[in-house]
Design an enzyme around this catalytic site. Structure first.
Site, PDB file in Angstrom:
ATOM      1  N   CYS A 132       8.548   6.751   2.470  1.00 15.23           N
ATOM      2  CA  CYS A 132       9.095   6.009   3.771  1.00 15.23           C
ATOM      3  C   CYS A 132       9.097   4.530   3.857  1.00 15.23           C
ATOM      4  CB  CYS A 132       8.551   6.800   4.953  1.00 15.23           C
ATOM      5  SG  CYS A 132       9.290   6.091   6.619  1.00 15.23           S
ATOM      6  N   CYS A 135       8.788   3.404   7.312  1.00 22.63           N
ATOM      7  CA  CYS A 135       7.352   3.421   7.943  1.00 22.63           C
ATOM      8  C   CYS A 135       6.422   2.305   7.422  1.00 22.63           C
ATOM      9  CB  CYS A 135       6.843   4.850   7.739  1.00 22.63           C
ATOM     10  SG  CYS A 135       8.082   6.392   7.932  1.00 22.63           S
ATOM     11  N   ASP A 136       6.606   2.041   6.091  1.00 28.01           N
ATOM     12  CA  ASP A 136       5.450   1.691   5.097  1.00 28.01           C
ATOM     13  C   ASP A 136       5.934   0.189   4.592  1.00 28.01           C
ATOM     14  OD1 ASP A 136       3.755   3.332   5.797  1.00 28.01           O
ATOM     15  OD2 ASP A 136       4.260   4.600   3.964  1.00 28.01           O
TER      16      ASP A 136
END
Ligand code: NAP
Length: 297
Positions: A132, A135-136
């Site tokens: 992701c 997300c990261d």
């Protein structure tokens, strides 16, 4: 044991849509979710093909839908479903903490990211391997990353990361990308995206705490700080033994599975097109058919 007319399992866009229709029809519905509401939407940095929004990011759309669900006072249980038991007159949904009896179940359990299943892959998740970018991605600011895959997800991830990272290399096993044209054209705007065609990752190298490089099947080893895997998904649906094809649930025209009164919609079902718009349509149909059955109309 609590009793409900309908239990919706999974609170991605499909599950939330079904719950909106059911609740508005006066049906006693419970949604069970073991993670944050939104499902795959929470991993999508940009959505540009959902009518009504020229651009919206996935978490914002997820939150908008969840607010709508909350405003309707839909009941939620944040728990993990472990099994569904079916008999002629009732269904029992077993979670880690309790059992719920209901007349109808909607399976909207979605899918999870496919892995390459290489040695050390699990060990490096969160230590260089991610599924992701949204997300990261920020962990890799001004660093070098690769994105594995050549479909819509891979190109979307690469475009998002190109704004953050020093260099993004797409590693794709075919000789051309299969993402939609509008996304592929976006790559031309970035001079820090490189594409390696007809290439596979064979090995992750690093110390136990982080990835330092990957070995490719062309014999090269490239230094990387992060690896984003975007090679598709596998459906999540091991809760009850309904008929499936390649792991995807088979449904009829009413979105009912091979077991009576158990319905399914969204990315968990076998279909041709996996989109937000299609998930919403399927959930609307599944919920509407249940409403008609309950009300006898
Ligand atoms: P996908 O379309 O199935 O693409 C998966 C990619 O990973 C393909 O390039 C595939 O290569 C590659 N791949 C699969 N297994 C691999 C392996 N073992 N090693 C190396 N490469 C491998 O998956 P997706 O891009 O995640 O999209 C999934 C669905 O969601 C699609 O229906 C897509 O349209 C939809 N989606 C839509 C949007 C959007 O509309 N903006 C965004 C994201 C996802 P091959 O082609 O060689 O198999």
């Amino acid at each position: 044991m609590q009793k409900r007319e309908v239990v919706v399992i999974g609170s991605g866009v499909a599950g939330m849509t079904a719950s909106i229709y059911l609740k508005r029809a006066g049906i006693d519905v419970l949604v069970i979710e073991c993670d944050a509401p939104g499902g795959q939407l929470n991993k999508s940095s940009s959505i540009e093909n959902y009518p009504g929004f020229k651009f919206i990011d996935g978490p914002t759309l997820a939150m908008n839908i969840y607010e709508q669900v909350n405003d309707l006072n839909v009941d939620y249980l944040f728990d993990k479903v472990v099994e569904i038991k079916n008999s002629n007159d009732k269904r029992i949904v077993k979670t880690a903490k309790e059992e719920i009896e209901c007349d109808y179940v909607i399976l909207s359990t979605g899918r999870t990211s496919r892995m390459l299943n290489l040695e050390n892959e699990k060990k490096y998740i969160g230590k260089g391997i991610s599924f992701c970018a949204l997300c990261d991605g920020n962990f890799y600011k001004d660093k070098n990353v690769i994105v594995i895959g050549g479909g819509n997800s891979a190109v979307e991830e690469a475009l998002y990361l190109a704004n953050i990272c020093k260099k993004v290399i797409i590693v794709h096993r075919r000789d051309k990308l299969t993402a939609e044209e509008a996304l592929i054209e976006g790559i031309n705007k970035y001079d820090n995206i490189e594409i390696l065609y007809k290439t596979n990752v064979l090995k992750y190298n690093g110390d136990d705490n982080k990835i330092e490089s990957v070995t490719l099947d062309n014999g090269n080893t490239i230094d990387v700080d992060g690896v984003f895997i975007a090679i598709g998904y596998v459906p999540i649906n091991n809760l009850i033994d309904v008929k499936k094809e390649n792991g995807y649930i088979l449904v009829d025209d009413n979105y009912e599975t091979s077991i009576s009164n158990i319905y399914a919609c969204g990315d968990a079902i076998k279909k041709n097109t996996y989109q937000i718009a299609t998930a919403i349509g399927e959930a609307t149909n599944a919920a509407s058919n249940i409403i008609r059955k309950i009300k006898g109309t």
